[in-house]
Design an enzyme around this catalytic site. Structure first.
Site, PDB file in Angstrom:
ATOM      1  N   ASP A  27      -1.035   9.145  -1.949  1.00  0.00           N
ATOM      2  CA  ASP A  27      -0.396   9.150  -0.705  1.00  0.00           C
ATOM      3  C   ASP A  27       0.905   8.670  -1.000  1.00  0.00           C
ATOM      4  O   ASP A  27       1.985   9.033  -0.232  1.00  0.00           O
ATOM      5  CB  ASP A  27      -1.265   8.394   0.240  1.00  0.00           C
ATOM      6  CG  ASP A  27      -1.474   6.867  -0.247  1.00  0.00           C
ATOM      7  OD1 ASP A  27      -1.175   6.409  -1.329  1.00  0.00           O
ATOM      8  OD2 ASP A  27      -2.181   6.360   0.293  1.00  0.00           O
ATOM      9  N   ASP A 414      -1.118  -5.155  -2.238  1.00  0.00           N
ATOM     10  CA  ASP A 414      -2.672  -4.747  -2.141  1.00  0.00           C
ATOM     11  C   ASP A 414      -3.388  -5.343  -3.307  1.00  0.00           C
ATOM     12  O   ASP A 414      -4.656  -5.380  -3.147  1.00  0.00           O
ATOM     13  CB  ASP A 414      -2.867  -3.118  -2.044  1.00  0.00           C
ATOM     14  CG  ASP A 414      -2.437  -2.354  -0.707  1.00  0.00           C
ATOM     15  OD1 ASP A 414      -2.408  -3.163   0.213  1.00  0.00           O
ATOM     16  OD2 ASP A 414      -1.990  -1.328  -0.654  1.00  0.00           O
TER      17      ASP A 414
END
Length: 728
Positions: A27, A414
């Site tokens: 992505d 993350d």
């Protein structure tokens, strides 16, 4: 440098006939081709330049079934009419690309990014391509992607920006699927029977009555196909060898789509439910991916079950049927893993069966790809398939002094903070699951075993805000108390600096920095001016490595509309800062926090370098007076507020050879003599040499850290591509 995975891989695409020819799209971090012989993913978009930074994610990949060297890839990270999508075409399996600008936007990092594949090649006449766009209906090319026409016989709506912003949270889904209903390939005549699936948002805006349509004349006209449910998304639709189609209906878009969800088989007339998940008090499983192998009553079907978090016996993760959907069993949960501590749950939005080996099943998740090669086993063994994929978003880097037991400190989105001791393997020292985003990390220069780091918590996790280590990152301890705004102001543009062991200064976003001299037992605000709330505003901090009482702070202004940037110096450990009036008079341009950078020469006290996004500044007296270098310059277009290419965004100083003209080699990401790249100066900024090349641009480079052990080694982050080291 190796981490392995680290980010979401929304889609995998196998070539239907060439063994093990497989592509992965991410992505935000480029696309890859699997090298089966070397067992590694080969990056395909590292040659994208700084002007391609918003096209580092791929929304769809399509392969020519009749020519295994021809690859198509659509790019564009965010749906916006101000930055339309692109089609990249390769005739050498992605080693080189030709670019075609598309007439509609693409959203590789928007919701529903695993849906598709949206781009499909007609297997009978591969000059014909169809694309299911998010905002403008269905599109067709008859010349291998060079030109595109909207298929207005289906719908003619092209969303305006207001419609985009007000549908599906600003990320419309549009046309989701294109399916060629044919068993032949390479006949030379266009496939006549085609199905397409349309998301609820476009159905409503375009005035359509149904979510599935069929053409029997190659897309010239379309008729309604009645479906068993309305108002659902169809994330994946596959055709088996015998012509039976398997279609997933799921309530939401994903990633990690929630249910209810049902898999149906469809013979062109009848819909038969095969597997369903209803919402319960505690679960809301969806179905993301579906893949099939074989035909008839022995068709193998695999499903990726989404929004299924954790790992426990009986939890649906990967479901398999070997009798065309009559019976199902679980092959993902509580199975052997390599590595044993690995897991894959939640975002299983795509799943594939190797066309040449039905035992080989691959599934995506939020951290990469997993595979099993014994899917028929009661408890298959799953292995991470991420070698070569580096999809971490780096927020800060810091290199330690010579003699430290590690090579680099890495704070990333993350995955938290990591301490790299071996650049060829995934780091084993980290903050673990304490942090989601690792924001900034620093060490005590005279005692590098002492490290402090700040970060934000995972959703639902305990928010500890800041940690320290006294053993080079082997173990971590939460500070006993925190900056007063340490838990409320945790944006990525926060900063910290370590002056010496137990002495840390911390600047949460939009906050007055505070310091501790007792390892977090208490914190005291500095005298720096308060910053107003606003995006991108924070003090950037850096410690002087020769004088542990000195620390520097830079206020970049928070954006092009902000006040003139200011530079401050403290000589009492962060309590009292003095502004440099001479620096203010140079009128550095106000910019976002991430567009500026500061580096302190660790070999000379008071030697400070700064870039404001556009130019380079140098001080030899601890920031009292400054010289503005003429080396770097932004590239400007018609927008007078923001350049097309920033001239100087990151700077770092590293070890120089003995006898060098200047005590450190300087590294810069920016534009020198009109050329953007990674540049180095060996003479104190008088002359510069570009040290990367056009094949290694990574759609932009972010943070820098220069090595103090190896002359000429520099660490840098790619755009969603993890961290690289270059020795030159």
């Amino acid at each position: 440098m190796k981490y392995g995975g680290g980010g979401y891989v929304p889609g995998l695409v196998f070539h239907p006939t060439t063994p093990d020819l497989l592509y992965a799209r991410t992505d935000i971090g480029g696309s890859y081709r699997w090298d089966a012989a070397a067992a590694i993913w080969a990056p395909l978009t590292d040659g994208f330049g700084i002007r391609d930074s918003s096209h580092q994610g791929a929304e769809s990949i399509a392969l020519d079934p009749t020519d295994d060297r021809r690859v198509y890839m659509t790019t564009g990270v965010t749906v916006s009419l101000f930055d339309l999508g692109r089609l990249y075409i390769s005739t050498d399996r992605g080693d080189n690309w030709q670019r075609v600008d598309l007439p509609f936007p693409v959203g590789s990092n928007n919701r529903g990014r695993a849906i598709g594949e949206r781009l499909m090649v007609d297997p009978n006449n591969p000059a014909i391509l169809f694309y299911g766009s998010r905002t403008a209906g269905l599109w067709k090319s008859s010349d291998r992607g060079q030109n595109w026409q909207q298929v207005q016989s289906l719908a003619s709506l092209k969303m305006n920006q207001s419609q985009i912003d007000n549908n599906s949270g600003g990320t419309p889904i549009g046309v989701q699927q294109v399916i060629f209903d044919t068993a032949t390939s390479g006949s030379g005549s266009a496939t006549q029977t085609i199905y397409t699936a349309v998301a609820p948002d476009y159905v409503a805006l375009a005035g359509l009555s149904h979510s599935v349509y069929k053409s029997t004349d190659g897309g010239a006209t379309w008729t309604v196909v009645n479906t068993p449910v309305q108002g659902y998304h169809i994330p994946h639709w596959v055709r088996a060898q015998d012509g039976m189609m398997y279609v997933v209906f799921t309530k939401t878009t994903g990633p990690g789509a929630e249910g209810p969800a049902t898999l149906y088989k469809f013979d062109g007339t009848n819909w038969t439910p095969l597997k369903s998940y209803e919402k319960t008090e505690w679960t809301s499983f969806g179905i993301g991916g579906v893949a099939v192998s074989g035909s008839g009553s022995s068709t193998r079907i695999v499903l990726g079950i989404t929004n299924s978090w954790g790992d426990w016996e009986g939890k649906p993760t990967v479901q398999i049927s070997d009798d065309a959907g009559l019976n199902w069993r679980e092959i993902g949960s509580m199975t052997p893993r390599i590595p044993a501590t690995g897991s894959f749950t939640g975002w299983l939005d795509d799943i594939e069966i190797n066309p040449g080996n039905p035992e080989h099943v691959l599934v995506v998740h939020g951290g990469g790809v997993w595979e099993t090669k014994n899917a028929s086993a009661t408890k298959p063994t799953w292995s991470e398939m991420v070698n070569g994929i580096e999809e971490t978003a780096t927020l800060s880097l810091m290199a330690p002094p010579s003699g430290a037991s590690y090579s680099l400190l890495n704070s990333s989105g993350d995955i938290g903070a990591h301490v790299h001791t071996d650049l060829s393997t995934k780091p084993t020292r980290s903050t673990g699951h304490v942090f989601a985003n690792g924001i900034a990390t620093d060490m005590a220069w005279d005692t590098p075993s002492y490290i402090a780091t700040i970060g934000s918590a995972h959703w639902g996790g305990e928010n500890k805000g800041a940690l320290y280590s006294t053993d080079s990152g082997a173990t971590w301890t939460a500070f006993p108390s925190l900056h007063p705004k340490g838990l409320t102001n945790q944006a990525d543009f926060s900063s910290l600096a370590v002056l010496k062991a137990n002495h840390v200064i911390w600047a949460p976003n939009n906050s007055v920095p505070a310091y501790t001299t007792n390892n977090g037992a208490s914190w005291t605000n500095s005298n720096l001016p308060a910053l107003p709330d606003g995006w991108g505003r924070s003090y950037r901090l850096a410690a002087d490595r020769k004088n542990s009482n000195k620390v520097y702070a830079y206020d970049s202004g928070g954006g092009w509309w902000g006040p003139t940037p200011k530079f401050f110096t403290s000589t009492d450990g962060g309590s009292t800062f003095t502004v440099s009036s001479q620096f203010t008079s140079l009128t550095a341009r106000p910019e976002f926090f991430g567009s500026a950078s500061m580096a302190v020469n660790p070999y000379v006290e008071g030697d400070v370098w700064l870039v404001d996004g556009h130019s380079i500044y140098h001080s030899l007296d601890s920031g009292v007076t400054w010289t503005k270098l003429n080396a770097a310059a932004s590239v400007w277009g018609s927008n007078t507020n923001s350049p097309e290419v920033f001239g100087a965004t990151s700077i770092a100083l590293g070890k120089a050879p003995a006898g060098s003209a200047y005590s450190a080699w300087i590294y810069l990401v920016g534009v020198i003599d009109g050329v953007w790249g990674l540049h180095r100066s060996e003479d104190g900024g008088n002359t510069w040499t570009r040290i990367n090349d056009d094949k290694h641009q990574y759609a932009g480079m972010g943070n820098l850290a220069a090595d103090h052990n190896v002359v000429g080694r520099v660490f840098f982050s790619g755009n969603g591509r993890g961290i690289f080291s270059l020795t030159k």
